[in-house]
Design a protein around this motif. Structure first.
Motif, PDB file in Angstrom:
ATOM      1  N   UNK A 262      -2.390  -9.992  12.311  1.00  0.00           N
ATOM      2  CA  UNK A 262      -2.125 -10.886  11.185  1.00  0.00           C
ATOM      3  C   UNK A 262      -0.706 -11.446  11.223  1.00  0.00           C
ATOM      4  N   UNK A 297      -2.461   8.678  -7.518  1.00  0.00           N
ATOM      5  CA  UNK A 297      -2.760   8.466  -6.091  1.00  0.00           C
ATOM      6  C   UNK A 297      -2.916   6.995  -5.740  1.00  0.00           C
ATOM      7  N   UNK A 298      -3.455   6.213  -6.668  1.00  0.00           N
ATOM      8  CA  UNK A 298      -3.569   4.782  -6.401  1.00  0.00           C
ATOM      9  C   UNK A 298      -2.183   4.155  -6.285  1.00  0.00           C
ATOM     10  N   UNK A 301      -0.781   5.126  -3.054  1.00  0.00           N
ATOM     11  CA  UNK A 301      -1.505   4.411  -2.000  1.00  0.00           C
ATOM     12  C   UNK A 301      -0.950   3.013  -1.806  1.00  0.00           C
ATOM     13  N   UNK A 305       1.150   1.575   1.449  1.00  0.00           N
ATOM     14  CA  UNK A 305       0.791   0.320   2.114  1.00  0.00           C
ATOM     15  C   UNK A 305       2.019  -0.535   2.356  1.00  0.00           C
TER      16      UNK A 305
ATOM     17  N   UNK B 108       0.899  -8.933  -1.902  1.00  0.00           N
ATOM     18  CA  UNK B 108       0.277  -8.097  -2.917  1.00  0.00           C
ATOM     19  C   UNK B 108      -1.100  -7.591  -2.485  1.00  0.00           C
ATOM     20  N   UNK B 110      -2.036  -6.523   0.313  1.00  0.00           N
ATOM     21  CA  UNK B 110      -1.886  -5.306   1.109  1.00  0.00           C
ATOM     22  C   UNK B 110      -1.703  -4.103   0.186  1.00  0.00           C
ATOM     23  N   UNK B 111      -0.899  -4.302  -0.810  1.00  0.00           N
ATOM     24  CA  UNK B 111      -0.640  -3.216  -1.762  1.00  0.00           C
ATOM     25  C   UNK B 111      -1.909  -2.887  -2.548  1.00  0.00           C
ATOM     26  N   UNK B 112      -2.622  -3.915  -2.935  1.00  0.00           N
ATOM     27  CA  UNK B 112      -3.841  -3.671  -3.699  1.00  0.00           C
ATOM     28  C   UNK B 112      -4.880  -2.928  -2.867  1.00  0.00           C
ATOM     29  N   UNK B 114      -4.187  -0.836  -0.524  1.00  0.00           N
ATOM     30  CA  UNK B 114      -3.678   0.536  -0.496  1.00  0.00           C
ATOM     31  C   UNK B 114      -4.003   1.285  -1.779  1.00  0.00           C
ATOM     32  N   UNK B 115      -3.910   0.589  -2.871  1.00  0.00           N
ATOM     33  CA  UNK B 115      -4.235   1.214  -4.158  1.00  0.00           C
ATOM     34  C   UNK B 115      -5.703   1.642  -4.203  1.00  0.00           C
ATOM     35  N   UNK B 118      -6.114   4.765  -2.476  1.00  0.00           N
ATOM     36  CA  UNK B 118      -5.588   5.848  -3.299  1.00  0.00           C
ATOM     37  C   UNK B 118      -6.584   6.287  -4.359  1.00  0.00           C
ATOM     38  N   UNK B 119      -7.304   5.333  -4.904  1.00  0.00           N
ATOM     39  CA  UNK B 119      -8.325   5.671  -5.907  1.00  0.00           C
ATOM     40  C   UNK B 119      -9.434   6.519  -5.284  1.00  0.00           C
ATOM     41  N   UNK B 122      -8.299   9.994  -4.711  1.00  0.00           N
ATOM     42  CA  UNK B 122      -8.297  10.755  -5.953  1.00  0.00           C
ATOM     43  C   UNK B 122      -9.711  11.243  -6.281  1.00  0.00           C
ATOM     44  N   UNK B 148      -7.622  -5.410   7.323  1.00  0.00           N
ATOM     45  CA  UNK B 148      -6.210  -5.641   7.614  1.00  0.00           C
ATOM     46  C   UNK B 148      -5.613  -4.384   8.260  1.00  0.00           C
ATOM     47  N   UNK B 150      -2.775  -2.730   8.137  1.00  0.00           N
ATOM     48  CA  UNK B 150      -2.120  -1.695   7.339  1.00  0.00           C
ATOM     49  C   UNK B 150      -3.156  -0.763   6.715  1.00  0.00           C
ATOM     50  N   UNK B 153      -4.634   1.669   9.186  1.00  0.00           N
ATOM     51  CA  UNK B 153      -3.711   2.776   9.462  1.00  0.00           C
ATOM     52  C   UNK B 153      -3.745   3.790   8.320  1.00  0.00           C
ATOM     53  N   UNK B 154      -3.798   3.302   7.118  1.00  0.00           N
ATOM     54  CA  UNK B 154      -3.897   4.224   5.985  1.00  0.00           C
ATOM     55  C   UNK B 154      -5.186   5.039   6.048  1.00  0.00           C
ATOM     56  N   UNK B 158      -5.642   9.044   5.854  1.00  0.00           N
ATOM     57  CA  UNK B 158      -6.474   9.741   4.867  1.00  0.00           C
ATOM     58  C   UNK B 158      -7.548  10.583   5.572  1.00  0.00           C
TER      59      UNK B 158
END
Lengths: 344, 192
Positions: A262, A297-298, A301, A305, B108, B110-112, B114-115, B118-119, B122, B148, B150, B153-154, B158
């Protein structure tokens, strides 16, 4: 007033973020912690608390959005109150990439204040400057396109200003001024720290209010994200031409399989391991303790990222041999222009 | 119903919510399939033999569901979370555009993404019985060429943590993944 012939040269100049540097040469110079050549206040200045000094340090333009200013104030408060020492490896790494021998709220805040002072809203790509021409006893008022106003998060234009000056010195330009809230102020160093704050630094779900949808943790996550961007921009105030690190400009991400697809072909990579991306990433890693109590955790996360994203943009291994020289260009002398005429 | 997992076949009503059951779950309920916890089959049919999970070395993955037509709320939550995560991670083109427009900050999206992971993590933490389903999700994610980088990799991270994989096992897991992903995972875990 006749236009100066060098004006076309102002186009396409390097902009600290998004600028292109094609050469892949690397330096083995040691990182040097650069003291502010313009003479910043000492940590103990005025007997004020760190939070108070941070609040007093930054100069926002009068048209800076009040809400955005509140977010940045929140971020600075989080930085000032940061006291977590439970991540020594992260602190050591942040110290390595920033050149700080001791990393804590005080030293990191000072590092930031040494590099960023003037904050503008990113509502125009034009930036007004004055080119000082002693031979003509005049200041040529003009503007240049900063490449901003494209929805960026933030943009440090200090290196661009310095380069404009350097590229026009052979035409009699010996100094530079920048317009801040109606006044032209002397620009003497990249450490003047002139940063545009763009809309991407914030997102629609950012809020000052805590509610069911946006809890404390998420607000802290967003604050850490912004601190990472702000520190990233601060790094763009560093570096010098001789070492090939001027502005720690980003380079094109190569199409050699080593970089996320990307990013290939975009000016979104760093050739130095202590460049802006790593500084920002290490800020998240070191300050993530802010999040320990309140983040879900979210939340973590999302922060992970962001950390991985910045790591993906560094072209070299994070070892001192791959660090660029952080020493800024020597500060310029102040030129008294009080008797100069304005050339427009 | 399309917003739920592909392969969803059965649904029932419980209170005001609608709960769905995936094919895998249906298979288990019928007793026609058991997923061995000591091996993982990669999506390209390349077997990846891993050591038993540290959490439950030899027990069956999960017992057959006694009520096949109704899933527990946490399963419903997992289905939704997985679907949302899949949507969030398959945004390569949007990511390219975002980086091109602003190379300075992590987009954003990418962050979302990741979130969303994370959910799911959990959910795994709070519902150990979902562990195997979630591990399969992580595997799908890390091998998803449309995801994507990133996020992939996450997902490795996990998955490795969920399975308690050794370094050798992790090396096997990622050996066929693109260099950019292997390199980034290595760099990321070295920092933690």
């Amino acid at each position: 007033m006749k236009p100066l012939t060098f004006m076309p040269l102002l186009l396409g100049l390097l902009v600290s973020c998004g600028g292109k540097v094609d050469e892949e040469s690397e330096t083995t110079a040691e990182v040097t912690y650069a003291n502010d050549p313009t003479g910043s206040e000492s940590p103990e200045a005025n007997g004020l608390s760190l939070g108070e000094r941070l609040a007093a340090h930054f100069r926002y333009t009068s048209d800076f959005a009040a809400e955005d200013k509140l977010f940045l104030t929140f971020d600075m408060k989080n930085l000032a109150n940061w006291s977590d020492t439970s991540r020594p490896e992260a602190l050591a790494k942040l110290g390595a990439v920033t050149g700080l021998t001791t990393v804590n709220a005080e030293t990191l805040s000072q590092w930031y204040m040494d590099r960023v002072t003037y904050l503008y809203p990113d509502n125009s790509s034009e930036f007004d400057i004055g080119l000082i021409i002693p031979a003509e006893q005049g200041v040529y008022r003009t503007s240049f396109s900063s490449g901003a106003a494209n929805g960026v998060a933030a943009l440090n234009i200090s290196a661009s200003l310095f380069q404009i000056l350097a590229q026009n010195q052979d035409q009699g330009v010996d100094g530079l001024q920048f317009l801040f809230d109606g006044d032209y102020l002397p620009f003497r160093s990249t450490h003047e720290g002139i940063v545009k704050i763009g809309p991407n630094l914030f997102s629609p779900d950012d809020t000052q209010e805590e509610g069911q949808q946006v809890g404390t943790g998420y607000r802290l996550v967003k604050s850490l994200f912004r601190l990472n961007v702000l520190m990233h921009e601060a790094r763009h105030s560093d570096g010098n031409t001789a070492a090939g690190s001027f502005g720690f400009a980003h380079v094109l991400c190569p199409d050699d399989g080593s970089v996320a697809s990307e990013l290939v072909g975009l000016s979104a990579c760093d050739k130095f391991a202590n460049g802006a991306y790593n500084v920002g990433g290490q800020v998240i890693s070191a300050l993530i303790g802010i999040c320990d109590k309140d983040c879900s955790p979210a939340d973590t996360g999302g922060l992970d990222a962001a950390r991985i994203d910045v790591l993906s943009r560094i072209l070299v291994d994070d070892v001192p041999e791959n660090y660029g020289d952080g020493t800024p260009e020597a500060a310029l002398p102040t030129i008294d222009t009080s008797a100069y005429s304005i050339l427009e | 119903m399309k917003r739920f997992l592909s392969g969803t076949v059965a649904l029932g009503l419980l209170g005001s919510g609608i709960y769905l059951m995936s094919l895998d779950e249906r298979s288990r309920e019928l007793g026609s399939a058991r997923i061995s916890e000591t091996s993982v089959v990669r999506s390209q049919d390349a077997p990846l033999v891993l050591s038993p999970s540290k959490e439950s070395p030899s027990t069956p993955l999960s017992p057959p569901l006694s009520k096949p037509e109704v899933l527990k709320p946490e399963n419903h939550s997992l289905s939704v979370a997985i679907e949302e995560s899949q949507a969030a991670r398959r945004r390569q083109e949007a990511l390219k555009e975002a980086v091109a427009a602003d190379p300075h900050a992590t987009p954003n999206l990418v962050i979302q993404s990741g979130r969303k992971l994370g959910e799911i993590a959990e959910l795994e933490k709070n519902n150990p019985e979902l562990k195997v389903q979630i591990q399969k999700f992580y595997l799908d994610c890390l091998e998803d060429t449309g995801a994507i980088t990133v996020t992939r990799v996450q997902c490795i991270d996990y998955y490795v943590k969920s399975r308690g994989l050794t370094q050798v096992e992790t090396d096997v897991l990622i050996k066929d993944l693109p260099l950019s992903i292997r390199k980034l995972y290595s760099r990321y875990t070295a920092r933690k």
